[in-house]
Design a protein around this motif. Structure first.
Motif, PDB file in Angstrom:
ATOM      1  N   ARG A 130       0.820  -1.224   0.000  1.00  0.00           N
ATOM      2  CA  ARG A 130       0.000   0.000   0.000  1.00  0.00           C
ATOM      3  C   ARG A 130       0.853   1.272   0.000  1.00  0.00           C
ATOM      4  O   ARG A 130       0.440   2.299  -0.533  1.00  0.00           O
ATOM      5  N   ARG A 173      -6.405   3.624  -5.911  1.00  0.00           N
ATOM      6  CA  ARG A 173      -5.737   4.938  -5.887  1.00  0.00           C
ATOM      7  C   ARG A 173      -6.014   5.710  -7.177  1.00  0.00           C
ATOM      8  O   ARG A 173      -6.219   6.930  -7.145  1.00  0.00           O
ATOM      9  N   SER A 174      -6.039   5.032  -8.308  1.00  0.00           N
ATOM     10  CA  SER A 174      -6.286   5.711  -9.580  1.00  0.00           C
ATOM     11  C   SER A 174      -7.714   6.258  -9.642  1.00  0.00           C
ATOM     12  O   SER A 174      -7.948   7.332 -10.225  1.00  0.00           O
ATOM     13  N   LEU A 193      -1.836  -5.913  -5.216  1.00  0.00           N
ATOM     14  CA  LEU A 193      -1.187  -4.712  -5.736  1.00  0.00           C
ATOM     15  C   LEU A 193      -2.086  -4.027  -6.766  1.00  0.00           C
ATOM     16  O   LEU A 193      -2.242  -2.796  -6.754  1.00  0.00           O
ATOM     17  N   THR A 194      -2.688  -4.815  -7.651  1.00  0.00           N
ATOM     18  CA  THR A 194      -3.559  -4.244  -8.680  1.00  0.00           C
ATOM     19  C   THR A 194      -4.749  -3.533  -8.060  1.00  0.00           C
ATOM     20  O   THR A 194      -5.120  -2.430  -8.468  1.00  0.00           O
ATOM     21  N   VAL A 198       0.471   5.640 -10.516  1.00  0.00           N
ATOM     22  CA  VAL A 198       0.108   4.437  -9.746  1.00  0.00           C
ATOM     23  C   VAL A 198       0.943   3.213 -10.143  1.00  0.00           C
ATOM     24  O   VAL A 198       0.664   2.099  -9.687  1.00  0.00           O
ATOM     25  N   GLY A 199       1.944   3.430 -11.012  1.00  0.00           N
ATOM     26  CA  GLY A 199       2.870   2.338 -11.267  1.00  0.00           C
ATOM     27  C   GLY A 199       2.792   1.681 -12.622  1.00  0.00           C
ATOM     28  O   GLY A 199       3.442   0.652 -12.846  1.00  0.00           O
ATOM     29  N   TYR A 200       2.032   2.258 -13.576  1.00  0.00           N
ATOM     30  CA  TYR A 200       1.923   1.674 -14.915  1.00  0.00           C
ATOM     31  C   TYR A 200       2.613   2.583 -15.927  1.00  0.00           C
ATOM     32  O   TYR A 200       2.233   3.738 -16.108  1.00  0.00           O
ATOM     33  N   TYR A 205       3.047   1.111  -3.822  1.00  0.00           N
ATOM     34  CA  TYR A 205       2.310   0.591  -4.974  1.00  0.00           C
ATOM     35  C   TYR A 205       2.788   1.184  -6.298  1.00  0.00           C
ATOM     36  O   TYR A 205       2.647   0.562  -7.357  1.00  0.00           O
ATOM     37  N   ALA A 206       3.351   2.393  -6.281  1.00  0.00           N
ATOM     38  CA  ALA A 206       3.774   3.042  -7.530  1.00  0.00           C
ATOM     39  C   ALA A 206       5.113   2.525  -8.037  1.00  0.00           C
ATOM     40  O   ALA A 206       5.528   2.851  -9.156  1.00  0.00           O
ATOM     41  N   ARG A 248      -3.648  -0.243  -6.654  1.00  0.00           N
ATOM     42  CA  ARG A 248      -3.396   0.722  -7.725  1.00  0.00           C
ATOM     43  C   ARG A 248      -4.700   1.232  -8.334  1.00  0.00           C
ATOM     44  O   ARG A 248      -4.843   2.442  -8.593  1.00  0.00           O
ATOM     45  N   PHE A 277      -2.830   0.120 -18.600  1.00  0.00           N
ATOM     46  CA  PHE A 277      -3.542   0.595 -17.415  1.00  0.00           C
ATOM     47  C   PHE A 277      -5.038   0.688 -17.688  1.00  0.00           C
ATOM     48  O   PHE A 277      -5.861   0.262 -16.859  1.00  0.00           O
TER      49      PHE A 277
END
Length: 271
Positions: free
Chosen positions: A179, A225-226, A218-219, A244-246, A182-183, A222, A252
């Motif tokens: 958490r 958050r997105s 994790l997904t 958010v990590g993509y 995550y990014a 993300r 995404f």
């Protein structure tokens, strides 16, 4: 020896262990107790009653106190020393395996030390075993055998409970880590390494505690958050994806739609 609870449960669950004898021993502080060898042909379990001591099997030291147990294999070099200011006492339980079975169970010849939960009940059974062993009569002999197996069962259950509690705490930390990070480009391998597990065991424990795999967790973090970013900020979908990590905004968008049923753009319009 590094020992996993599954090894212990498998050993005592399958090996045809036979009770040998039991006795109580006390070590006085400042006196080094040296024995040439542990009992030949017998494995031994040490259940501390009070105080703290060091047991050294074949040159490998273990510090034990109430809440831990030590195991020594047959015919090992043994040195015992009280570490507390007062005397240290413990119950020693010897057991053996039929000669034709010994080679099948290498743990019988190993030394190890483990910590357990609910040690009070385990120690109670060890002391009960000692009392019954020293009571004459056939019924006492029968009770001794039953208590021995109850002791082994309680010991394994308590150790399993302790390992489970420790693993549960570690998986909670892993979920917190996901958490917070995550990014970042997280993988199962990186997470397992971070928390000291191999990939397979980390995944198993994480799924047991959270109900989903590490990557699914994790997904979800993300995507959650997105959704917040799309609702509260006017930045582009590509920027949200990156935050958010993509690195791939098209990927995404596919993941977002898979989890929400609509695209990021449609979600923003609804908000």
């Amino acid at each position: 020896m590094d020992l996993h609870v599954n090894q212990l449960a498998e050993y005592y669950g399958q090996a045809p262990v036979i009770f040998g004898d039991v006795f109580k021993q006390t070590l006085q502080p400042g006196i080094l107790g040296v024995e040439r060898r542990t009992a030949e042909g017998y494995g031994g379990l040490v259940f501390p009653i009070e105080g703290r001591a060091r047991f050294t099997f074949n040159g490998c030291p273990y510090e034990i106190e109430p809440g831990t147990i030590a195991h020594g294999g047959p015919d090992m070099e043994l040195c015992k020393e009280a570490l507390s200011e007062r005397s240290c006492s413990f119950v020693v339980v010897h057991y053996w395996l039929p000669a034709e079975e010994v080679a099948r169970y290498p743990l019988h010849h190993e030394h190890f030390c483990v910590r357990m939960d609910n040690y009070g009940r385990t120690l109670e059974l060890a002391q009960q075993l000692l009392q019954e062993y020293n009571t004459p009569g056939r019924m006492a002999a029968l009770r001794t055998k039953l208590t021995f197996f109850n002791l082994i069962y309680e010991m394994v259950i308590s150790i399993n409970r302790q390992f489970r509690d420790e693993n549960s705490k570690m998986m909670a930390q892993a979920a917190d880590y996901i958490r917070e990070h995550y990014a970042e480009p997280l993988t199962v391998e990186k997470l397992a390494l971070q928390f000291g597990y191999d990939r397979r065991r980390f995944t198993y424990l994480f799924e047991r505690e959270t109900g989903m795999s590490p990557m699914n967790y994790l997904t979800r973090v993300r995507i959650g958050r997105s959704r917040e970013m799309l609702k509260n900020y006017s930045c582009s979908v590509a920027q949200v994806a990156e935050w958010v990590g993509y690195s791939d905004s098209f990927y995404f968008s596919r993941i977002f739609k898979k989890h929400t049923g609509i695209s990021p753009t449609e979600f923003r319009k609804q908000g």
